[in-house]
Motif scaffolding. Sequence first.
Motif, PDB file in Angstrom:
ATOM      1  N   PRO A 101      54.522 -19.462 113.574  1.00 56.66           N
ATOM      2  CA  PRO A 101      53.802 -18.538 112.873  1.00 56.66           C
ATOM      3  C   PRO A 101      55.002 -17.327 112.172  1.00 56.66           C
ATOM      4  O   PRO A 101      54.731 -17.107 111.180  1.00 56.66           O
ATOM      5  N   ILE A 102      55.731 -16.867 113.149  1.00 55.90           N
ATOM      6  CA  ILE A 102      56.783 -16.005 112.592  1.00 55.90           C
ATOM      7  C   ILE A 102      57.614 -16.470 111.607  1.00 55.90           C
ATOM      8  O   ILE A 102      57.715 -15.951 110.445  1.00 55.90           O
ATOM      9  N   ASP A 103      57.799 -17.843 111.593  1.00 57.34           N
ATOM     10  CA  ASP A 103      58.757 -18.441 110.738  1.00 57.34           C
ATOM     11  C   ASP A 103      58.075 -18.522 109.480  1.00 57.34           C
ATOM     12  O   ASP A 103      58.734 -18.659 108.469  1.00 57.34           O
ATOM     13  N   VAL A 104      56.750 -18.809 109.609  1.00 56.76           N
ATOM     14  CA  VAL A 104      56.097 -19.327 108.261  1.00 56.76           C
ATOM     15  C   VAL A 104      56.040 -18.137 107.367  1.00 56.76           C
ATOM     16  O   VAL A 104      56.004 -17.895 106.346  1.00 56.76           O
ATOM     17  N   SER A 149      44.386 -13.450 105.638  1.00 63.34           N
ATOM     18  CA  SER A 149      43.180 -13.306 104.956  1.00 63.34           C
ATOM     19  C   SER A 149      43.142 -14.228 103.559  1.00 63.34           C
ATOM     20  O   SER A 149      41.937 -14.678 103.196  1.00 63.34           O
ATOM     21  N   ALA A 150      44.352 -14.577 103.131  1.00 56.96           N
ATOM     22  CA  ALA A 150      44.190 -15.572 101.888  1.00 56.96           C
ATOM     23  C   ALA A 150      43.899 -16.982 102.322  1.00 56.96           C
ATOM     24  O   ALA A 150      43.368 -17.741 101.625  1.00 56.96           O
ATOM     25  N   GLU A 151      44.511 -17.567 103.556  1.00 57.87           N
ATOM     26  CA  GLU A 151      44.471 -18.896 103.876  1.00 57.87           C
ATOM     27  C   GLU A 151      44.026 -19.215 105.363  1.00 57.87           C
ATOM     28  O   GLU A 151      43.832 -20.575 105.523  1.00 57.87           O
ATOM     29  N   GLY A 152      43.678 -18.373 106.127  1.00 57.35           N
ATOM     30  CA  GLY A 152      42.952 -18.595 107.203  1.00 57.35           C
ATOM     31  C   GLY A 152      43.991 -18.651 108.282  1.00 57.35           C
ATOM     32  O   GLY A 152      45.380 -18.546 107.870  1.00 57.35           O
ATOM     33  N   ALA A 153      43.777 -18.300 109.607  1.00 55.24           N
ATOM     34  CA  ALA A 153      44.819 -18.286 110.635  1.00 55.24           C
ATOM     35  C   ALA A 153      45.685 -19.783 110.900  1.00 55.24           C
ATOM     36  O   ALA A 153      46.831 -19.738 111.159  1.00 55.24           O
ATOM     37  N   GLY A 154      44.740 -20.854 110.467  1.00 53.31           N
ATOM     38  CA  GLY A 154      45.723 -22.133 110.601  1.00 53.31           C
ATOM     39  C   GLY A 154      46.886 -22.136 109.845  1.00 53.31           C
ATOM     40  O   GLY A 154      47.717 -22.951 110.149  1.00 53.31           O
ATOM     41  N   ALA A 155      46.769 -21.413 108.611  1.00 56.34           N
ATOM     42  CA  ALA A 155      48.110 -21.635 107.917  1.00 56.34           C
ATOM     43  C   ALA A 155      49.368 -20.998 108.617  1.00 56.34           C
ATOM     44  O   ALA A 155      50.540 -21.449 108.206  1.00 56.34           O
ATOM     45  N   LEU A 156      49.342 -20.140 109.693  1.00 60.55           N
ATOM     46  CA  LEU A 156      50.522 -19.862 110.444  1.00 60.55           C
ATOM     47  C   LEU A 156      51.147 -21.045 111.317  1.00 60.55           C
ATOM     48  O   LEU A 156      52.118 -20.887 111.496  1.00 60.55           O
ATOM     49  N   LEU A 157      50.437 -22.050 111.290  1.00 62.62           N
ATOM     50  CA  LEU A 157      50.986 -23.194 111.982  1.00 62.62           C
ATOM     51  C   LEU A 157      51.442 -24.181 111.039  1.00 62.62           C
ATOM     52  O   LEU A 157      51.868 -25.328 111.652  1.00 62.62           O
ATOM     53  N   THR A 158      51.674 -23.913 109.665  1.00 63.98           N
ATOM     54  CA  THR A 158      51.966 -24.795 108.717  1.00 63.98           C
ATOM     55  C   THR A 158      53.561 -25.218 109.300  1.00 63.98           C
ATOM     56  O   THR A 158      54.281 -24.211 109.710  1.00 63.98           O
ATOM     57  N   GLY A 159      53.879 -26.726 108.980  1.00 59.73           N
ATOM     58  CA  GLY A 159      55.267 -27.118 109.665  1.00 59.73           C
ATOM     59  C   GLY A 159      55.400 -27.072 111.002  1.00 59.73           C
ATOM     60  O   GLY A 159      56.519 -27.521 111.424  1.00 59.73           O
ATOM     61  N   LEU A 160      54.420 -27.177 111.925  1.00 57.75           N
ATOM     62  CA  LEU A 160      54.599 -27.197 113.520  1.00 57.75           C
ATOM     63  C   LEU A 160      55.299 -28.350 113.671  1.00 57.75           C
ATOM     64  O   LEU A 160      56.352 -28.585 114.659  1.00 57.75           O
ATOM     65  N   GLY A 161      54.728 -29.597 113.113  1.00 61.91           N
ATOM     66  CA  GLY A 161      55.318 -30.922 113.468  1.00 61.91           C
ATOM     67  C   GLY A 161      56.804 -30.955 113.262  1.00 61.91           C
ATOM     68  O   GLY A 161      57.632 -31.441 114.267  1.00 61.91           O
ATOM     69  N   PRO A 162      57.267 -30.863 112.063  1.00 64.19           N
ATOM     70  CA  PRO A 162      58.624 -31.009 111.825  1.00 64.19           C
ATOM     71  C   PRO A 162      59.467 -29.856 112.452  1.00 64.19           C
ATOM     72  O   PRO A 162      60.551 -30.287 113.003  1.00 64.19           O
ATOM     73  N   THR A 213      61.502 -30.780 104.827  1.00 64.40           N
ATOM     74  CA  THR A 213      59.923 -31.319 105.062  1.00 64.40           C
ATOM     75  C   THR A 213      59.298 -29.806 105.450  1.00 64.40           C
ATOM     76  O   THR A 213      58.383 -29.302 104.737  1.00 64.40           O
ATOM     77  N   ARG A 214      59.769 -29.294 106.365  1.00 69.21           N
ATOM     78  CA  ARG A 214      59.100 -27.983 106.769  1.00 69.21           C
ATOM     79  C   ARG A 214      58.983 -26.979 105.847  1.00 69.21           C
ATOM     80  O   ARG A 214      57.912 -26.287 105.566  1.00 69.21           O
ATOM     81  N   ILE A 215      60.130 -26.820 104.990  1.00 69.70           N
ATOM     82  CA  ILE A 215      60.273 -25.729 104.117  1.00 69.70           C
ATOM     83  C   ILE A 215      59.435 -26.049 103.101  1.00 69.70           C
ATOM     84  O   ILE A 215      58.488 -25.126 102.313  1.00 69.70           O
ATOM     85  N   ARG A 216      59.227 -27.330 102.565  1.00 69.25           N
ATOM     86  CA  ARG A 216      58.245 -27.563 101.499  1.00 69.25           C
ATOM     87  C   ARG A 216      56.812 -27.435 102.073  1.00 69.25           C
ATOM     88  O   ARG A 216      55.923 -26.975 101.144  1.00 69.25           O
ATOM     89  N   LEU A 217      56.496 -27.864 103.050  1.00 67.86           N
ATOM     90  CA  LEU A 217      55.180 -27.691 103.628  1.00 67.86           C
ATOM     91  C   LEU A 217      54.686 -26.229 103.486  1.00 67.86           C
ATOM     92  O   LEU A 217      53.525 -25.654 103.318  1.00 67.86           O
ATOM     93  N   VAL A 218      55.653 -25.262 103.826  1.00 65.49           N
ATOM     94  CA  VAL A 218      55.432 -23.849 104.020  1.00 65.49           C
ATOM     95  C   VAL A 218      55.457 -23.178 102.692  1.00 65.49           C
ATOM     96  O   VAL A 218      54.270 -22.483 102.422  1.00 65.49           O
ATOM     97  N   SER A 219      56.314 -23.536 101.900  1.00 62.52           N
ATOM     98  CA  SER A 219      56.150 -23.064 100.414  1.00 62.52           C
ATOM     99  C   SER A 219      55.202 -23.719  99.826  1.00 62.52           C
ATOM    100  O   SER A 219      54.866 -22.858  98.601  1.00 62.52           O
ATOM    101  N   GLN A 220      54.618 -24.932  99.786  1.00 60.04           N
ATOM    102  CA  GLN A 220      53.911 -25.464  98.985  1.00 60.04           C
ATOM    103  C   GLN A 220      52.792 -26.014  99.890  1.00 60.04           C
ATOM    104  O   GLN A 220      52.681 -26.957 100.143  1.00 60.04           O
ATOM    105  N   PRO A 221      51.736 -25.249 100.410  1.00 60.64           N
ATOM    106  CA  PRO A 221      50.750 -25.748 101.344  1.00 60.64           C
ATOM    107  C   PRO A 221      49.896 -26.840 100.730  1.00 60.64           C
ATOM    108  O   PRO A 221      49.682 -27.535 101.630  1.00 60.64           O
TER     109      PRO A 221
END
Length: 304
Positions: A34-37, A62-75, A136-144
């Motif tokens: 989450p901090i990294d996102v 508020s814009a994308e929901g709390a789930g957005a903070l786990l974007t890129g967890l897999g990679p 892959t992680r940076i792409r997922l975070v920058s382009q949800p």
Amino acid sequence: MSTPSIPQFTIGDYASFALAGAMGCGVTHGAMTPIDVVKTRIQLEPTVYNKGMIGSFRQVISAEGAGALLTGLGPTVLGYSLQGAFKFGGYELFKKTFIEQLGYDTAKSYKNGVYIGSAALAEFFADIALCPLEATRIRLVSQPTFANGLIGGFSRILKEEGVGSFYNGFTPILFKQIPYNIAKFLVYERAAEAIYGAIPTPKSELSSTAATGVNLGAGIIAGCAAAIVSQPADTLLSKVNKTKKAPGQSTVGLLIQLAKQLGVTGSFAGLPTRLVMVGTLTSLQFTIYGSLKKTLNCPPAVDL
């Protein structure tokens, strides 16, 4: 004083070092997702996310929901587990090789050089493993909307842009990670040495709690040093993965162009956040690594 014997490590010992390193890095980086996102968003869009760390957290939720903070967890978990295996396992391998080639007394006289060389070599191989997953992680975070997770993102980049695209960020990753890893291991080794030197009880007789305390303390000092050293390259890395190269432009050319745009102040954007993050990460990594080595019955590393 007699020269200590250099321990003989088996393939199994190196596998245990690698496993302990993989667990230490995978778990800690995963927990920091989450901090990294939020950090990546601040670096990529400072005009949008301009309310500091806590404010930016609220904006993303508020814009994308709390789930957005786990974007890129897999990679993140997979990439940093691989990197941790190479980084810690490789460090033990190269450090021991340097000591054997130089002889113990020479290595002890030039211990900083041994720590720097071992950390740099280990990091180089670790980054070859990490780079595709970090891209892959940076792409997922920058382009949800790019893909829904690791496999989707990885295969889409591979299909549309080819293997080379995963290594667009390789030069900047080396610029960031090699100084970071040198600072991390060099400062950790010297800080641990200083702390052990200040404790009246010999190292071999210390309780495991005390040894864990030393790992934590030396890790925090090493983490802060490493964060400061690698911050400008970390900011550049986020920009490089988002900026299209001009036709015929080299990665180094693009780096120079972006560095000029950022300036010194821009290069250190987000440093307080990164000090907290990297300081915590590094101290936990060394603590987990030290504890797991005991659990896996690894032989003690070579001390200089």
